[in-house]
Design an enzyme around this catalytic site. Sequence first.
Site, PDB file in Angstrom:
ATOM      1  N   SER A   7       0.840  -1.202   0.000  1.00 17.64           N
ATOM      2  CA  SER A   7       0.000   0.000   0.000  1.00 17.64           C
ATOM      3  C   SER A   7       0.873   1.250   0.000  1.00 17.64           C
ATOM      4  O   SER A   7       1.543   1.562   0.991  1.00 17.64           O
ATOM      5  CB  SER A   7      -0.913   0.018   1.229  1.00 17.64           C
ATOM      6  OG  SER A   7      -1.558   1.284   1.294  1.00 17.64           O
ATOM      7  N   HIS A  32      -1.108  -1.553  -4.100  1.00 18.59           N
ATOM      8  CA  HIS A  32      -2.413  -1.183  -3.565  1.00 18.59           C
ATOM      9  C   HIS A  32      -2.481   0.347  -3.477  1.00 18.59           C
ATOM     10  O   HIS A  32      -1.628   0.973  -2.839  1.00 18.59           O
ATOM     11  CB  HIS A  32      -2.582  -1.825  -2.188  1.00 18.59           C
ATOM     12  CG  HIS A  32      -3.919  -1.638  -1.567  1.00 18.59           C
ATOM     13  ND1 HIS A  32      -5.018  -2.416  -1.880  1.00 18.59           N
ATOM     14  CD2 HIS A  32      -4.352  -0.752  -0.639  1.00 18.59           C
ATOM     15  CE1 HIS A  32      -6.058  -2.025  -1.161  1.00 18.59           C
ATOM     16  NE2 HIS A  32      -5.682  -1.009  -0.399  1.00 18.59           N
ATOM     17  N   ASP A  34      -4.731   3.519  -2.445  1.00 21.38           N
ATOM     18  CA  ASP A  34      -5.874   3.911  -1.618  1.00 21.38           C
ATOM     19  C   ASP A  34      -6.407   5.270  -2.053  1.00 21.38           C
ATOM     20  O   ASP A  34      -5.749   6.295  -1.849  1.00 21.38           O
ATOM     21  CB  ASP A  34      -5.446   3.983  -0.149  1.00 21.38           C
ATOM     22  CG  ASP A  34      -5.248   2.600   0.447  1.00 21.38           C
ATOM     23  OD1 ASP A  34      -6.199   1.807   0.393  1.00 21.38           O
ATOM     24  OD2 ASP A  34      -4.148   2.331   0.958  1.00 21.38           O
ATOM     25  N   MET A  36      -8.974   8.133  -1.472  1.00 26.05           N
ATOM     26  CA  MET A  36      -9.860   8.649  -0.401  1.00 26.05           C
ATOM     27  C   MET A  36     -10.352  10.038  -0.765  1.00 26.05           C
ATOM     28  O   MET A  36      -9.589  10.859  -1.289  1.00 26.05           O
ATOM     29  CB  MET A  36      -9.102   8.726   0.918  1.00 26.05           C
ATOM     30  CG  MET A  36      -8.475   7.411   1.348  1.00 26.05           C
ATOM     31  SD  MET A  36      -7.797   7.549   3.020  1.00 26.05           S
ATOM     32  CE  MET A  36      -6.865   6.026   3.138  1.00 26.05           C
ATOM     33  N   HIS A  65      -8.238   0.805  -4.456  1.00 22.83           N
ATOM     34  CA  HIS A  65      -9.235   0.674  -3.389  1.00 22.83           C
ATOM     35  C   HIS A  65      -9.942   2.020  -3.268  1.00 22.83           C
ATOM     36  O   HIS A  65      -9.361   2.978  -2.761  1.00 22.83           O
ATOM     37  CB  HIS A  65      -8.485   0.272  -2.107  1.00 22.83           C
ATOM     38  CG  HIS A  65      -9.319   0.258  -0.868  1.00 22.83           C
ATOM     39  ND1 HIS A  65      -8.766   0.141   0.391  1.00 22.83           N
ATOM     40  CD2 HIS A  65     -10.655   0.323  -0.675  1.00 22.83           C
ATOM     41  CE1 HIS A  65      -9.727   0.143   1.296  1.00 22.83           C
ATOM     42  NE2 HIS A  65     -10.885   0.272   0.682  1.00 22.83           N
ATOM     43  N   MET A  67     -12.215   4.540  -1.715  1.00 18.94           N
ATOM     44  CA  MET A  67     -12.933   4.926  -0.502  1.00 18.94           C
ATOM     45  C   MET A  67     -13.569   6.277  -0.789  1.00 18.94           C
ATOM     46  O   MET A  67     -13.109   7.317  -0.291  1.00 18.94           O
ATOM     47  CB  MET A  67     -11.956   4.997   0.688  1.00 18.94           C
ATOM     48  CG  MET A  67     -11.528   3.629   1.175  1.00 18.94           C
ATOM     49  SD  MET A  67     -10.018   3.674   2.162  1.00 18.94           S
ATOM     50  CE  MET A  67      -8.811   3.584   0.854  1.00 18.94           C
ATOM     51  N   MET A 136     -11.914  -5.388   5.303  1.00 26.34           N
ATOM     52  CA  MET A 136     -11.174  -4.372   6.070  1.00 26.34           C
ATOM     53  C   MET A 136     -10.942  -4.892   7.489  1.00 26.34           C
ATOM     54  O   MET A 136     -11.882  -5.316   8.172  1.00 26.34           O
ATOM     55  CB  MET A 136     -11.954  -3.051   6.152  1.00 26.34           C
ATOM     56  CG  MET A 136     -12.058  -2.264   4.852  1.00 26.34           C
ATOM     57  SD  MET A 136     -10.494  -1.934   4.002  1.00 26.34           S
ATOM     58  CE  MET A 136      -9.586  -0.981   5.237  1.00 26.34           C
ATOM     59  N   PHE A 142      -7.036   5.634   7.279  1.00 26.55           N
ATOM     60  CA  PHE A 142      -5.665   5.914   7.716  1.00 26.55           C
ATOM     61  C   PHE A 142      -4.827   4.635   7.729  1.00 26.55           C
ATOM     62  O   PHE A 142      -5.354   3.557   8.031  1.00 26.55           O
ATOM     63  CB  PHE A 142      -5.666   6.506   9.135  1.00 26.55           C
ATOM     64  CG  PHE A 142      -6.496   7.751   9.238  1.00 26.55           C
ATOM     65  CD1 PHE A 142      -5.956   8.985   8.880  1.00 26.55           C
ATOM     66  CD2 PHE A 142      -7.818   7.676   9.649  1.00 26.55           C
ATOM     67  CE1 PHE A 142      -6.741  10.132   8.944  1.00 26.55           C
ATOM     68  CE2 PHE A 142      -8.607   8.823   9.718  1.00 26.55           C
ATOM     69  CZ  PHE A 142      -8.071  10.059   9.362  1.00 26.55           C
ATOM     70  N   GLY A 143      -3.551   4.796   7.448  1.00 26.25           N
ATOM     71  CA  GLY A 143      -2.618   3.700   7.628  1.00 26.25           C
ATOM     72  C   GLY A 143      -2.184   3.622   9.083  1.00 26.25           C
ATOM     73  O   GLY A 143      -2.503   4.503   9.889  1.00 26.25           O
ATOM     74  N   GLY A 144      -1.488   2.563   9.423  1.00 26.60           N
ATOM     75  CA  GLY A 144      -0.873   2.452  10.738  1.00 26.60           C
ATOM     76  C   GLY A 144      -1.822   2.171  11.885  1.00 26.60           C
ATOM     77  O   GLY A 144      -1.456   2.367  13.046  1.00 26.60           O
ATOM     78  N   ASP A 174      -7.026  -5.960   4.555  1.00 28.22           N
ATOM     79  CA  ASP A 174      -6.408  -4.624   4.525  1.00 28.22           C
ATOM     80  C   ASP A 174      -6.563  -3.925   5.874  1.00 28.22           C
ATOM     81  O   ASP A 174      -7.677  -3.694   6.340  1.00 28.22           O
ATOM     82  CB  ASP A 174      -7.119  -3.805   3.430  1.00 28.22           C
ATOM     83  CG  ASP A 174      -6.512  -2.426   3.207  1.00 28.22           C
ATOM     84  OD1 ASP A 174      -5.496  -2.086   3.840  1.00 28.22           O
ATOM     85  OD2 ASP A 174      -7.086  -1.681   2.375  1.00 28.22           O
ATOM     86  N   GLY A 176      -3.603  -2.960   9.251  1.00 33.27           N
ATOM     87  CA  GLY A 176      -2.911  -3.543  10.397  1.00 33.27           C
ATOM     88  C   GLY A 176      -2.296  -4.902  10.104  1.00 33.27           C
ATOM     89  O   GLY A 176      -1.952  -5.640  11.027  1.00 33.27           O
ATOM     90  N   GLY A 196       0.973  -1.609   4.379  1.00 37.40           N
ATOM     91  CA  GLY A 196       1.585  -0.310   4.114  1.00 37.40           C
ATOM     92  C   GLY A 196       2.684  -0.015   5.096  1.00 37.40           C
ATOM     93  O   GLY A 196       3.871  -0.123   4.798  1.00 37.40           O
ATOM     94  N   SER A 197       2.293   0.322   6.339  1.00 34.23           N
ATOM     95  CA  SER A 197       3.303   0.759   7.311  1.00 34.23           C
ATOM     96  C   SER A 197       4.253  -0.371   7.715  1.00 34.23           C
ATOM     97  O   SER A 197       5.371  -0.108   8.158  1.00 34.23           O
ATOM     98  CB  SER A 197       2.629   1.390   8.529  1.00 34.23           C
ATOM     99  OG  SER A 197       1.666   0.518   9.042  1.00 34.23           O
TER     100      SER A 197
HETATM  101  C1  DX5 Z   1      -6.703   2.190   5.123  1.00 30.70           C
HETATM  102  C2  DX5 Z   1      -6.201   1.710   3.786  1.00 30.70           C
HETATM  103  C3  DX5 Z   1      -5.064   0.772   3.853  1.00 30.70           C
HETATM  104  C4  DX5 Z   1      -3.823   1.295   4.509  1.00 30.70           C
HETATM  105  C5  DX5 Z   1      -3.281   0.158   5.316  1.00 30.70           C
HETATM  106  O1  DX5 Z   1      -7.894   2.847   4.947  1.00 30.70           O
HETATM  107  O2  DX5 Z   1      -7.227   1.086   3.047  1.00 30.70           O
HETATM  108  O3  DX5 Z   1      -4.760   0.193   2.575  1.00 30.70           O
HETATM  109  O4  DX5 Z   1      -2.817   1.729   3.627  1.00 30.70           O
HETATM  110  O5  DX5 Z   1      -2.216   0.622   6.054  1.00 30.70           O
HETATM  111  P1  DX5 Z   1      -1.500  -0.263   7.143  1.00 30.70           P
HETATM  112  O6  DX5 Z   1      -0.923  -1.458   6.422  1.00 30.70           O
HETATM  113  O7  DX5 Z   1      -0.464   0.659   7.669  1.00 30.70           O
HETATM  114  O8  DX5 Z   1      -2.530  -0.662   8.140  1.00 30.70           O
HETATM  115 ZN    ZN Z   2      -6.667  -0.021   1.194  1.00 32.20          ZN
END
Ligand code: DX5
Ligand code: ZN
Length: 225
Positions: A7, A32, A34, A36, A65, A67, A136, A142-144, A174, A176, A196-197
């Site tokens: 991601s 991936h 995202d 938004m 993806h 959103m 999900m 948000f990531g992380g 997707d 965490g 991602g993170s």
């Molecule tokens: C969150 C996104 C994810 C995000 C995941 O809304 O859809 O794709 O990048 O990030 P991590 O892997 O850090 O949870």
């Molecule tokens: Zn995503």
Amino acid sequence: MIELAASILAADFAHLADEVALVERGGATLLHVDIMDGHFVPNITFGPPVVQALRPITKLPLDCHLMVENPDDFIQAFAEAGADMMSVHQEVCRHLHRTLQHIVQHGMLPAVVINPATPVDMLVEVLPMLHHVLVMSVNPGFGGQKFLPLALDKIAHLVELRDEMGLNFRIEVDGGVAHDTVAQVVEAGADMLVAGSAIFSKGKTEQNAVEFLKLARAAGSVQVA
Ligand code: DX5
Ligand code: ZN
């Protein structure tokens, strides 16, 4: 086949092409992306120009993806920009079957995403149309964030439905998903792993991807045996 969908939300945007090259070298098989809109989720990210910029710099399929509210309004633009897969949220699609038809008509692989609060059973009628279901494991935006274990039962439920219905859609997860959570999602039955993170980190990105995939594949081979 177990795949890492890296991601780019967690990448260094000032060096996006270099970041993509690193995850590709580390074994990621999907990118991936995202998208938004600041309405469906409380954050804003990329639009079609970023997808268009990514297209020539990588051979990896672009897993978009969405959103966004009104995803139908953007299907054509993302298809023209070079998206390969498009996932839309069940929660925003009043005419989900029609939206999925549009995605297919625009030459992309269709998928539906469900938020943590949305039951898998909302998808039963459209499962035969899908390339994959995206579960999900955090609330999107948000990531992380921390992995929500309720996703595991949903993945397992999708595996059961797939068997009962004689289908072959794939299961993506997707949010965490990291080195310490990936084994359980693979054991539950997911085979497209968004991260991602856990992957992007200065100086360690390629190695993070290699190690993540090693853990995921080890959990996958235990499941097969
Ligand atoms: C969150 C996104 C994810 C995000 C995941 O809304 O859809 O794709 O990048 O990030 P991590 O892997 O850090 O949870
Ligand atoms: Zn995503």
